[in-house]
Design an enzyme around this catalytic site. Structure first.
Site, PDB file in Angstrom:
ATOM      1  N   LYS A 151       0.813  -1.210  -0.081  1.00  0.00           N
ATOM      2  CA  LYS A 151       0.004  -0.047  -0.193  1.00  0.00           C
ATOM      3  C   LYS A 151       0.728   1.172   0.047  1.00  0.00           C
ATOM      4  O   LYS A 151       1.863   1.239   0.586  1.00  0.00           O
ATOM      5  CB  LYS A 151      -0.950  -0.065   1.268  1.00  0.00           C
ATOM      6  CG  LYS A 151      -1.648   1.533   1.551  1.00  0.00           C
ATOM      7  CD  LYS A 151      -2.834   1.619   0.809  1.00  0.00           C
ATOM      8  CE  LYS A 151      -3.571   2.748   0.958  1.00  0.00           C
ATOM      9  NZ  LYS A 151      -4.474   3.403  -0.153  1.00  0.00           N
ATOM     10  N   ASN A 158     -13.594   3.115  -4.214  1.00  0.00           N
ATOM     11  CA  ASN A 158     -12.780   3.211  -2.537  1.00  0.00           C
ATOM     12  C   ASN A 158     -12.478   4.851  -2.480  1.00  0.00           C
ATOM     13  O   ASN A 158     -11.930   5.260  -3.436  1.00  0.00           O
ATOM     14  CB  ASN A 158     -11.581   2.117  -2.687  1.00  0.00           C
ATOM     15  CG  ASN A 158     -10.224   2.901  -3.165  1.00  0.00           C
ATOM     16  OD1 ASN A 158      -9.377   3.689  -2.393  1.00  0.00           O
ATOM     17  ND2 ASN A 158      -9.869   2.701  -4.326  1.00  0.00           N
ATOM     18  N   ASN A 192       3.753   6.290  -6.689  1.00  0.00           N
ATOM     19  CA  ASN A 192       2.086   6.520  -7.060  1.00  0.00           C
ATOM     20  C   ASN A 192       1.942   8.130  -7.294  1.00  0.00           C
ATOM     21  O   ASN A 192       1.728   8.750  -6.114  1.00  0.00           O
ATOM     22  CB  ASN A 192       1.564   6.107  -5.719  1.00  0.00           C
ATOM     23  CG  ASN A 192      -0.181   6.232  -6.144  1.00  0.00           C
ATOM     24  OD1 ASN A 192      -0.338   6.614  -7.082  1.00  0.00           O
ATOM     25  ND2 ASN A 192      -0.787   5.668  -5.049  1.00  0.00           N
ATOM     26  N   CYS A 231      -1.854  10.773  -6.847  1.00  0.00           N
ATOM     27  CA  CYS A 231      -2.406  11.349  -5.431  1.00  0.00           C
ATOM     28  C   CYS A 231      -2.279  13.056  -5.600  1.00  0.00           C
ATOM     29  O   CYS A 231      -1.444  13.398  -6.710  1.00  0.00           O
ATOM     30  CB  CYS A 231      -1.688  10.950  -4.334  1.00  0.00           C
ATOM     31  SG  CYS A 231       0.209  11.063  -4.381  1.00  0.00           S
ATOM     32  N   LYS A 269       3.511   4.954 -11.198  1.00  0.00           N
ATOM     33  CA  LYS A 269       2.027   4.457 -11.187  1.00  0.00           C
ATOM     34  C   LYS A 269       1.144   5.401 -12.125  1.00  0.00           C
ATOM     35  O   LYS A 269       0.884   6.567 -11.536  1.00  0.00           O
ATOM     36  CB  LYS A 269       1.566   4.132  -9.916  1.00  0.00           C
ATOM     37  CG  LYS A 269       0.052   3.589  -9.951  1.00  0.00           C
ATOM     38  CD  LYS A 269      -0.127   2.238  -9.671  1.00  0.00           C
ATOM     39  CE  LYS A 269      -1.184   1.578  -9.519  1.00  0.00           C
ATOM     40  NZ  LYS A 269      -1.780   0.892  -8.415  1.00  0.00           N
ATOM     41  N   ASN A 308      -3.963   3.005 -12.556  1.00  0.00           N
ATOM     42  CA  ASN A 308      -4.540   3.136 -10.928  1.00  0.00           C
ATOM     43  C   ASN A 308      -6.107   3.305 -11.242  1.00  0.00           C
ATOM     44  O   ASN A 308      -6.705   3.213 -12.365  1.00  0.00           O
ATOM     45  CB  ASN A 308      -4.137   4.454 -10.700  1.00  0.00           C
ATOM     46  CG  ASN A 308      -4.274   4.680  -8.928  1.00  0.00           C
ATOM     47  OD1 ASN A 308      -5.116   4.097  -8.462  1.00  0.00           O
ATOM     48  ND2 ASN A 308      -3.150   4.966  -8.309  1.00  0.00           N
ATOM     49  N   GLY A 356      -5.916  -3.800 -13.442  1.00  0.00           N
ATOM     50  CA  GLY A 356      -7.094  -3.190 -13.651  1.00  0.00           C
ATOM     51  C   GLY A 356      -8.218  -4.185 -13.998  1.00  0.00           C
ATOM     52  O   GLY A 356      -8.488  -4.503 -15.109  1.00  0.00           O
ATOM     53  N   THR A 382      -8.528  -5.671  -6.867  1.00  0.00           N
ATOM     54  CA  THR A 382      -9.898  -5.976  -6.333  1.00  0.00           C
ATOM     55  C   THR A 382     -10.330  -7.358  -6.000  1.00  0.00           C
ATOM     56  O   THR A 382     -10.922  -7.598  -4.992  1.00  0.00           O
ATOM     57  CB  THR A 382     -10.973  -5.230  -7.186  1.00  0.00           C
ATOM     58  OG1 THR A 382     -10.377  -3.813  -7.353  1.00  0.00           O
ATOM     59  CG2 THR A 382     -12.229  -5.071  -6.483  1.00  0.00           C
TER      60      THR A 382
HETATM   61  O1  RRO Z   1      -5.638   5.624  -0.555  1.00  0.00           O
HETATM   62  C1  RRO Z   1      -6.380   5.646  -1.409  1.00  0.00           C
HETATM   63  O2  RRO Z   1      -7.469   5.918  -1.427  1.00  0.00           O
HETATM   64  C2  RRO Z   1      -6.147   5.177  -2.928  1.00  0.00           C
HETATM   65  C3  RRO Z   1      -4.954   5.523  -3.588  1.00  0.00           C
HETATM   66 BR1  RRO Z   1      -3.437   6.058  -2.642  1.00  0.00          BR
HETATM   67  C4  RRO Z   1      -4.724   4.961  -4.943  1.00  0.00           C
HETATM   68  O3  RRO Z   1      -3.600   5.142  -5.569  1.00  0.00           O
HETATM   69  N1  RRO Z   1      -5.812   4.577  -5.726  1.00  0.00           N
HETATM   70  C5  RRO Z   1      -7.074   4.402  -4.818  1.00  0.00           C
HETATM   71  O4  RRO Z   1      -8.023   3.928  -5.685  1.00  0.00           O
HETATM   72  N2  RRO Z   1      -7.326   4.671  -3.683  1.00  0.00           N
END
Ligand code: RRO
Length: 333
Positions: A71, A95, A153, A156, A193, A220, A272, A295
């Site tokens: 994560k 999410n 990543n 963000c 990413k 992502n 994906g 997922t």
């Molecule tokens: O933590 C998240 O809500 C999140 C991240 Br860092 C990401 O890269 N992709 C995602 O769907 N959720």
């Protein structure tokens, strides 16, 4: 709970089952690579879907996975976005975790140490609030043993630029990667990413390549929203969320195909909505060298091993003896 506290995430260490190389029920060579990183299996976990790998140990031998992608970790502990953080969608899931995590020091002490002690191929995902934080994380991690690759990543928000997502702009994406590349003196590859929420993903891929990545992870989640009509409010506490699952697979396959067509030498970790070996082979044929399983793991924690087996069978059915021969097979040659 304050914004800097995290709930106790201690999970009892479980004994891993005896080491077992995935049974691909054939003699197919499933080894592959991402730049200089050799992978013994083609399936990795996807960041955010298996924490730091430890929870998966009760379902299979984590050492036999291609890699565990952790994560995304930030510099400081973070409690994430308000609840609810998940919503179901047709063939998908939304999410809004908001980068909940223990911060880099606790991650190194509790999570990476476990992965390293157990000989797990580990790709560490990092995220920052600004460009400097990415650099600080790369600097902190550069001499830490047991990191097979760094996944940056960039999907963000940049808190210093109106919350714009780094990966949605070629200049800010490149700026993160240039900074990480400067600090990252390790020989382990850097993967960026990428976000699918852009007009031209090839432009973003080109900019991170020029900035110094060794490969890309894609894609992502897609930004989405569900409205709760009883409350007449967005369902998620954070309002928007990332859409994942089979609903996004054709978007991901298209993105991998486009980037491989433009940059055929660039290693791609594809992901994906992969649920089966058949799905995984679509990504390989589009140009991915390996795949991450996300997922589906929430409902089927053994999926990364199962999908590697199924991928072997799918390759065999089509006359391949090596996975690497199928990379990009859907392109004109
Ligand atoms: O933590 C998240 O809500 C999140 C991240 Br860092 C990401 O890269 N992709 C995602 O769907 N959720």
């Amino acid at each position: 709970m304050s914004d800097l506290e995290t709930p106790d995430q201690e999970i009892p260490a479980r004994k891993m089952p005896a080491r077992k190389i995935p049974d691909v029920s054939s003699s197919i060579d499933l080894t592959t690579s991402l730049g200089s990183l050799q992978l013994q299996a083609p399936t990795a976990t996807a960041s955010g879907c298996a924490a730091a790998g430890r929870e998966l140990a009760q379902f299979g031998d984590v050492r036999t996975l291609g890699a565990v992608v952790t994560k995304s970790i930030m510099k400081n502990p973070r409690s994430g976005r308000p609840t609810p953080r998940m919503a179901e969608t047709p063939s998908g899931m939304l999410n809004s975790i908001g980068l909940q995590g223990p911060g880099i020091e606790a991650f190194l002490e509790k999570d990476l140490s476990w992965l390293t002690e157990n000989g797990v191929t580990t790709i560490v995902s990092i995220a920052g609030n600004n460009v400097d934080e990415f650099g600080e994380l790369a600097n902190r991690l550069k001499d830490v043993p047991g990191i097979a690759a760094l996944e940056v990543n960039i999907s963000c928000p940049n808190v210093e630029s109106r919350g714009q997502v780094f990966a949605c702009n070629p200049f800010s994406a490149a700026s993160v990667i240039e900074t990480v590349r400067r600090e990252w003196t390790s020989s382990a590859p850097i993967l960026a990413k990428l976000s699918p929420d852009v007009t031209d993903i090839v432009e973003i891929a080109q900019s991170v390549v020029e900035a110094g990545v060794d490969g890309v992870s894609m894609i992502n989640t897609l930004l989405g929203m569900v409205i709760d009509l009883d409350r007449m409010k967005p369902m998620l506490g954070g309002r928007t969320g990332g859409l994942s699952g089979p609903a996004i697979r054709p978007v991901a396959v298209r993105a991998v195909y486009q980037v491989h067509a433009a940059l055929p030498q660039l290693p791609i970790l594809g992901m994906g909505g992969i649920r089966t070996g058949h799905d995984a082979l679509e990504f390989i044929a589009a140009g991915a060298s390996a795949v991450s399983i996300g997922t589906v793991v929430f409902g089927d924690p053994g999926a990364p091993w199962r999908i590697a087996d199924e991928l072997g069978a799918e390759l065999a059915k089509r006359g391949f003896t090596k996975l690497t021969d199928a990379i990009g097979a859907a392109h004109e040659r």
